[in-house]
Design a protein around this motif. Structure first.
Motif, PDB file in Angstrom:
ATOM      1  N   ASP A   1       4.019   7.551  -4.798  1.00 43.06           N
ATOM      2  CA  ASP A   1       4.103   6.914  -3.489  1.00 43.06           C
ATOM      3  C   ASP A   1       5.024   7.708  -2.580  1.00 43.06           C
ATOM      4  O   ASP A   1       5.998   8.322  -3.039  1.00 43.06           O
TER       5      ASP A   1
ATOM      6  N   ARG B   1       7.416   7.177   0.828  1.00 42.94           N
ATOM      7  CA  ARG B   1       8.023   6.150   1.677  1.00 42.94           C
ATOM      8  C   ARG B   1       8.979   6.804   2.657  1.00 42.94           C
ATOM      9  O   ARG B   1       9.982   7.395   2.249  1.00 42.94           O
TER      10      ARG B   1
ATOM     11  N   ARG C   1       5.922   4.830 -11.961  1.00 43.14           N
ATOM     12  CA  ARG C   1       5.697   5.138 -10.543  1.00 43.14           C
ATOM     13  C   ARG C   1       6.778   6.078 -10.031  1.00 43.14           C
ATOM     14  O   ARG C   1       7.960   5.872 -10.272  1.00 43.14           O
TER      15      ARG C   1
ATOM     16  N   GLU D   1       8.490   7.655  -6.680  1.00 38.45           N
ATOM     17  CA  GLU D   1       8.661   7.355  -5.254  1.00 38.45           C
ATOM     18  C   GLU D   1       9.322   8.539  -4.569  1.00 38.45           C
ATOM     19  O   GLU D   1      10.376   9.010  -4.993  1.00 38.45           O
TER      20      GLU D   1
END
Length: 276
Positions: free
Chosen positions: A114, A116, A175, A177
């Motif tokens: 991900d 961000r 995950r 980030e």
């Protein structure tokens, strides 16, 4: 579980019921002989439930005859009996072992990446560009987390995407980030040429600074606070030099201070805290 219970589990123990006219007499005889009785409870109807090590069971027969009681084995528990139940179930054990290994391997890999933004939204780069740059640096679904050097990955992303002022990578389970901060582009318009200084937007540590115009007030490694001047737009004239043998420097017209527009190479701020 007490120490005695742990020892009984490792060596194996029996769950017994003691019934008869006087089961308490049986317990008194067993304790007098030094036998180990655990978790003694009365179940009603003249019965007593007790646990004892397997090795001492053979000593109960004469006590049962002497007290006119009947001893019956209700259950066999502990590691030896558990291992016996698993004999002949090698396929089940192999399946459990395979499942545990698979869970460990899957949890040690990255499956989701991900992006961000630390503040607002991305304008100069897209999340897909960041993910593509991370893939080129080795961070992609299926990558082994133990083989990823986070510091080298962050540096590689900064080199591949010069529009970014700061990159931070962290793992949350499976995950990954990627937090990013874009460099702030210079404002357009006539106001951009007005005299001004560059100040810190928040507390941090100077990681890199390059004075293109103005007078630098901080150096790499300095700790600064919000509102502190980094590059001043006020350039003070140098002090007049004092020649050897002169008590006082010659009185000469001193240049006036100059006001300029302080400039640096797109300063940005990185959380943690830090300044670039």
């Amino acid at each position: 579980m007490t120490v005695h219970n742990w020892q009984a589990y490792l060596t194996g123990y029996l769950v017994l019921t003691i019934s008869g006219d006087d089961p308490e007499a049986f317990l008194n005889l067993a304790l007098a002989r030094g036998l180990t009785l655990l978790d003694v409870t009365r179940t009603g109807k003249g019965q007593i439930l007790v646990k004892m090590p397997v090795s001492e069971y053979r000593l109960l027969r004469p006590l049962a005859r002497e007290s006119h009681c009947r001893v019956r084995i209700v259950d066999k528990r502990g590691l030896p009996f558990f291992s016996r139940r698993l004999r002949g179930r090698q396929l089940l054990l192999a399946g459990v072992l395979f499942f545990l290994v698979a869970i460990y391997i899957l949890s040690a890999c990255v499956w989701v990446v991900d992006v961000r933004p630390e503040k607002g939204t991305l304008r100069q780069v897209t999340p897909d560009q960041v993910i593509a740059a991370a893939r080129a640096e080795g961070l992609k679904p299926g990558a082994w987390k133990g083989r990823i050097d986070i510091r080298a990955l962050e540096y590689g992303l900064e080199q591949r995407l010069p529009q970014l002022a700061w990159v931070g990578v962290s793992f949350h389970g499976t995950r990954a980030e990627i937090k990013v901060v874009e460099k702030i582009p210079p404002p357009a318009g006539d106001d951009y040429e007005l005299p001004a200084s560059i100040i810190a937007a928040k507390d941090g540590v100077i990681k890199q600074i390059l004075v293109m115009n103005g007078e630098g007030r901080v150096a790499v490694g300095d700790t600064v606070r919000r509102g502190e001047v980094l590059i001043s737009g006020l350039i003070l004239p140098p002090e007049p030099e004092k020649k050897p043998g002169e008590n006082q420097p010659q009185q000469q017209p001193r240049p006036e201070p100059r006001l300029v527009r302080a400039r640096g190479p797109g300063p940005g701020y990185c959380p943690g805290p830090g300044l670039v």
